[in-house]
Design a protein around this motif. Structure first.
Motif, PDB file in Angstrom:
ATOM      1  N   PHE A  85       0.840  -1.186   0.000  1.00  0.00           N
ATOM      2  CA  PHE A  85       0.000   0.000   0.000  1.00  0.00           C
ATOM      3  C   PHE A  85       0.878   1.241   0.000  1.00  0.00           C
ATOM      4  O   PHE A  85       1.806   1.361   0.794  1.00  0.00           O
ATOM      5  CB  PHE A  85      -0.896  -0.007   1.240  1.00  0.00           C
ATOM      6  CG  PHE A  85      -1.700   1.250   1.401  1.00  0.00           C
ATOM      7  CD1 PHE A  85      -2.836   1.461   0.636  1.00  0.00           C
ATOM      8  CD2 PHE A  85      -1.314   2.232   2.300  1.00  0.00           C
ATOM      9  CE1 PHE A  85      -3.579   2.618   0.778  1.00  0.00           C
ATOM     10  CE2 PHE A  85      -2.036   3.389   2.451  1.00  0.00           C
ATOM     11  CZ  PHE A  85      -3.185   3.589   1.684  1.00  0.00           C
ATOM     12  N   GLU A  86       0.582   2.156  -0.888  1.00  0.00           N
ATOM     13  CA  GLU A  86       1.358   3.389  -0.984  1.00  0.00           C
ATOM     14  C   GLU A  86       0.498   4.549  -0.501  1.00  0.00           C
ATOM     15  O   GLU A  86      -0.323   5.082  -1.235  1.00  0.00           O
ATOM     16  CB  GLU A  86       1.833   3.623  -2.419  1.00  0.00           C
ATOM     17  CG  GLU A  86       2.846   2.597  -2.892  1.00  0.00           C
ATOM     18  CD  GLU A  86       3.483   2.984  -4.206  1.00  0.00           C
ATOM     19  OE1 GLU A  86       2.914   3.826  -4.922  1.00  0.00           O
ATOM     20  OE2 GLU A  86       4.554   2.440  -4.521  1.00  0.00           O
ATOM     21  N   GLY A  87       0.657   4.924   0.719  1.00  0.00           N
ATOM     22  CA  GLY A  87      -0.133   6.003   1.290  1.00  0.00           C
ATOM     23  C   GLY A  87       0.119   6.091   2.777  1.00  0.00           C
ATOM     24  O   GLY A  87       1.062   5.491   3.316  1.00  0.00           O
ATOM     25  N   VAL A  88      -0.736   6.819   3.460  1.00  0.00           N
ATOM     26  CA  VAL A  88      -0.622   6.998   4.900  1.00  0.00           C
ATOM     27  C   VAL A  88      -1.114   5.736   5.612  1.00  0.00           C
ATOM     28  O   VAL A  88      -2.100   5.134   5.209  1.00  0.00           O
ATOM     29  CB  VAL A  88      -1.457   8.219   5.350  1.00  0.00           C
ATOM     30  CG1 VAL A  88      -1.463   8.343   6.872  1.00  0.00           C
ATOM     31  CG2 VAL A  88      -0.917   9.489   4.716  1.00  0.00           C
ATOM     32  N   ARG A  89      -0.393   5.334   6.657  1.00  0.00           N
ATOM     33  CA  ARG A  89      -0.821   4.211   7.480  1.00  0.00           C
ATOM     34  C   ARG A  89      -1.078   4.693   8.902  1.00  0.00           C
ATOM     35  O   ARG A  89      -0.323   5.522   9.429  1.00  0.00           O
ATOM     36  CB  ARG A  89       0.237   3.108   7.481  1.00  0.00           C
ATOM     37  CG  ARG A  89       0.326   2.337   6.167  1.00  0.00           C
ATOM     38  CD  ARG A  89       1.614   1.536   6.078  1.00  0.00           C
ATOM     39  NE  ARG A  89       2.775   2.413   5.933  1.00  0.00           N
ATOM     40  CZ  ARG A  89       4.033   2.036   6.115  1.00  0.00           C
ATOM     41  NH1 ARG A  89       4.298   0.793   6.452  1.00  0.00           N
ATOM     42  NH2 ARG A  89       5.019   2.886   5.933  1.00  0.00           N
ATOM     43  N   VAL A  90      -2.136   4.187   9.495  1.00  0.00           N
ATOM     44  CA  VAL A  90      -2.510   4.580  10.849  1.00  0.00           C
ATOM     45  C   VAL A  90      -2.509   3.335  11.731  1.00  0.00           C
ATOM     46  O   VAL A  90      -3.265   2.402  11.496  1.00  0.00           O
ATOM     47  CB  VAL A  90      -3.904   5.239  10.885  1.00  0.00           C
ATOM     48  CG1 VAL A  90      -4.248   5.657  12.314  1.00  0.00           C
ATOM     49  CG2 VAL A  90      -3.961   6.437   9.948  1.00  0.00           C
ATOM     50  N   ILE A  91      -1.635   3.328  12.733  1.00  0.00           N
ATOM     51  CA  ILE A  91      -1.614   2.255  13.724  1.00  0.00           C
ATOM     52  C   ILE A  91      -2.397   2.744  14.926  1.00  0.00           C
ATOM     53  O   ILE A  91      -2.084   3.790  15.500  1.00  0.00           O
ATOM     54  CB  ILE A  91      -0.177   1.908  14.154  1.00  0.00           C
ATOM     55  CG1 ILE A  91       0.708   1.634  12.939  1.00  0.00           C
ATOM     56  CG2 ILE A  91      -0.171   0.708  15.084  1.00  0.00           C
ATOM     57  CD1 ILE A  91       2.185   1.512  13.291  1.00  0.00           C
TER      58      ILE A  91
END
Length: 553
Positions: free
Chosen positions: A141-147
C-alpha cells in the motif's frame, strides 16, 4: 509505484560493486538494487524502508562480515520482511555455515564466490528465487498508514479526518494486525502513543492532533491573497455549489472549511434521491467530485481552517481565522450547515469514539462485522446508515422516539428498510444509558408509552439525533433566530420594515442576512428546506444574488 528491492550486503568493496553491477544489469528495469557495506548499516536502512512501506524481494548477503555475519543480519532483517527471499554469498570455507543457515533462518539458496560468469552461476539462481517470490507478491500500500486501537477515540478521529479529506490510508489495528505491531516496534513508539500516523516518506507522528497531520500532509490552511471577491465559509453541499458557481462566473473565490469537505452530507453512506444519479452515490463521493470541480474553476480551498470572528469595514467584510490571520472580501456567504446534536445520556460521553459515534464514518462498518448495531434516529441520515451497516453487522436496530418512520423519512428509504431482514425498527423508544468498560457493551432502552426499560447487548451505538447550527461566532453581527439559525430576506422584514442597522437603500435580497453583502445558504439558514438538493440550489442562487449586490455596490 516503487519497484521491489533487491538488497545486497558485503563488506568487500570490490565484491559489492561487482554484485551490484551484475544485478542492476539484469534486473534494474524491474527491481531497485540497494547495497550496503555492513550488516549494521543495512539494518538501519531496512527499518527506514519498512517505514516507507517499500517491498524487499531478495536479500543477497555475504556471510563473512565483521561485527555482524550474514546469518545474523538475516535473522533480524526477516522480522521486517518475512516474505523476502534470502541468499548467502559464501566462500568454500563457509559452506557449513550456509547449510546450517538453511535451518536457522530458512535461507533459500547460497552462492559460492566468485560467481563469474553471472549468466551461468548467478542469474539462474536469482531468477528462480524472484519467480517464486513474485508468485505470492501483492504490491504494498502506498499512502498513509494509521496504527491504532479500535476503541481509541483519537484513532477514530484521525481515521475519519483522513477519509473525509480524501487521503488514502491504511488502518492497522494494533490488537489484531501483526504487521501493525511490528511496524509500531519499528517506529520506537509505544502503545500509549497511539495512534501513530506513518507517512509515505517514512516519517511518523505519534498521537498527533489532526491539525498537525494536516500540516504534514500539506493540506492548505493559509490563504494566498489578503482579499477576495467572494469568501464562502463552509464546504457542505451549499458552500461547494456556491464556490463552483462563483469561480465559474469569474469571481475570485475562497472556500474555508473547519473539518473536511462535504459537511454532514459527506458522512452519508448513500444519497439516492439526488438528481442525475439514478443509482445513488455516497456523500463522500459527491464531496470529492465537487471539490475537484471547484479546483478546476480555480477555487482556493482552506481546510482544516476555522473562522473565529467577523467585522465590517466599509465595503469590505473581514474574517479573522483561528490562527489569527485575516482575510477580506467584497461579499461573504455563510454555509456552515449544522452540527450534530449531542445526547445527554449516562455513559455516552465517556464512550464516545469507543463504540459510540455521532454520524459514524463508513470506515467503522468493517470493525463491526457480525455485531449488533443500534442506531438512534429516524430521518434519512439514520436510515441510510442502517442500510449501509446492515451489509456488515449481524443485526441493526433503529431506535426511533416517534410513532412512525414516515413522519421523518423518505418513502423509498422506509421501503428499503422494511425489506431488509436484519434491520429492526423500534418505535417510541429512547436510549437511557450506555454501559461498558473500555467500549460500548450494553444499552438501556426505554419505551416512551409504557415506561418499560430493558438492557440489551450492543457492539456499537450510532447517533443521528438531529443537529443544531454553530453560529456563535456571528453573535452580535448578524441577526439569528432563537435556535441560532441565520435570518435572511423576508424573514428580516418585520411589519414591512427593514432590519435594524440596515444601511442599503433597498430591501434585503432573498438569501441576504441583516448585513448587506453577507449571504446565507443551506441548512444554517432560518426555515431552509434542509437537505443536499436544497443546499446545492441555495448555494447556486446565492451566487446570482452576490452578483446583484456587487453590481449595486
Amino acid at each position: 509505484m516503487a519497484k521491489p528491492v533487491i538488497w545486497t550486503v558485503d563488506d568487500d568493496p570490490d565484491v559489492l560493486r561487482a554484485v551490484e553491477r551484475d544485478l542492476r544489469r539484469q534486473y534494474g528495469d524491474r527491481y531497485r538494487v540497494i547495497s550496503a557495506d555492513s550488516g549494521s548499516s543495512a539494518l538501519e536502512s531496512v527499518k527506514q524502508l519498512k517505514l516507507r512501506n517499500e517491498t524487499v524481494a531478495l536479500f543477497l548477503v555475504d556471510q563473512r562480515m565483521p561485527r555482524m555475519s550474514g546469518v545474523e543480519f538475516l535473522e533480524q532483517a526477516i522480522t521486517f520482511y518475512p516474505d523476502a527471499k534470502r541468499a548467502l554469498l559464501t566462500a568454500y570455507a563457509d559452506t557449513d555455515a550456509a547449510i546450517l543457515a538453511i535451518n536457522n533462518v530458512h535461507i533459500d539458496h547460497y552462492l559460492m564466490k566468485p560467481w563469474d560468469p553471472p549468466e551461468e552461476r548467478l542469474y539462474g539462481v536469482v531468477d528462480d528465487m524472484l519467480d517464486d517470490w513474485q508468485a505470492s507478491y501483492h504490491p504494498a500500500f502506498e499512502g498513509v498508514r494509521v496504527i491504532g486501537n479500535q476503541w481509541s477515540p483519537h484513532s477514530s478521529e484521525v481515521r475519519d479526518f483522513l477519509g473525509r479529506n480524501f487521503v488514502p490510508h491504511q488502518w492497522l489495528n494494533i490488537e489484531t494486525d501483526e504487521n501493525g505491531k511490528q511496524l509500531l516496534r519499528t517506529t520506537g513508539a509505544d502503545s500509549t502513543a497511539l495512534p501513530v500516523v506513518i507517512f509515505p516518506d517514512g516519517s511518523f507522528l505519534a498521537n498527533p492532533p489532526t491539525q498537525e497531520v494536516a500540516r504534514k500532509l500539506g493540506l492548505k490552511t493559509k490563504a494566498e491573497f489578503p482579499f477576495y471577491d467572494l469568501v464562502v465559509v463552509g464546504a457542505g453541499p451549499a458552500g461547494l455549489a456556491a464556490a463552483v458557481y462563483g469561480a465559474a462566473d469569474g469571481l475570485h473565490t475562497l472556500l474555508i472549511e473547519r473539518e473536511a469537505p462535504g459537511g454532514q452530507a459527506g458522512r452519508s453512506s448513500r444519497i439516492e434521491n439526488y438528481l442525475g444519479f439514478p443509482m445513488g452515490l455516497s456523500g463522500n463521493d459527491l464531496a470529492r467530485r465537487a471539490v475537484a470541480q471547484a479546483r478546476r474553476f480555480g477555487v482556493e480551498i482552506l481546510t482544516p481552517q476555522e473562522v473565529s470572528n467577523l467585522r465590517v469595514e466599509g465595503p469590505s467584510r473581514v474574517l479573522t481565522l483561528q490562527d489569527g490571520s485575516e482575510i477580506g472580501c467584497r461579499a461573504l456567504l455563510i454555509a456552515t450547515g449544522i452540527a450534530f446534536r449531542k445526547l445527554d445520556v449516562p455513559g455516552l460521553e465517556r464512550l464516545e469514539g469507543a463504540g459510540v459515534y455521532y454520524y459514524a464514518p463508513m470506515s467503522e462498518a468493517f470493525s463491526y462485522k457480525d455485531g449488533n448495531i443500534y442506531i438512534v434516529g429516524g430521518a434519512n441520515s439514520a436510515g441510510q446508515a442502517a442500510m449501509y451497516f446492515s451489509k456488515f453487522a449481524r443485526r441493526v436496530t433503529m431506535l426511533v422516539r416517534g410513532k412512525a418512520l414516515s413522519d421523518t423519512m423518505s418513502q423509498y428509504l422506509e421501503n428499503q428498510i422494511a425489506a431488509t431482514k436484519n434491520i429492526e425498527v423500534k418505535l417510541n423508544t429512547n436510549v437511557v444509558a450506555v454501559e461498558g468498560d473500555s467500549h460500548c457493551e450494553k444499552l438501556s432502552l426505554q419505551h416512551n408509552k409504557t415506561g418499560v426499560t430493558e438492557t440489551v447487548p450492543a457492539s456499537a451505538l450510532l447517533i443521528y439525533a438531529g443537529a443544531v447550527p454553530r453560529t456563535e461566532w456571528l453573535a452580535g453581527m448578524v441577526q439569528r433566530d432563537a435556535q441560532g439559525y441565520l435570518l435572511s430576506g423576508q424573514h428580516l422584514m418585520l411589519d414591512g420594515k427593514r432590519p435594524t442597522g440596515w444601511m442599503a437603500d433597498r430591501d434585503p435580497f432573498y438569501l441576504e442576512t441583516s448585513v448587506p453583502g453577507i449571504f446565507v445558504a443551506g441548512d444554517v439558514r432560518h426555515r431552509s428546506a434542509k437537505g443536499v438538493t436544497s443546499g446545492v440550489g441555495e448555494g447556486a442562487m446565492a451566487v446570482k444574488l452576490v452578483h446583484q449586490y456587487l453590481g449595486l455596490s
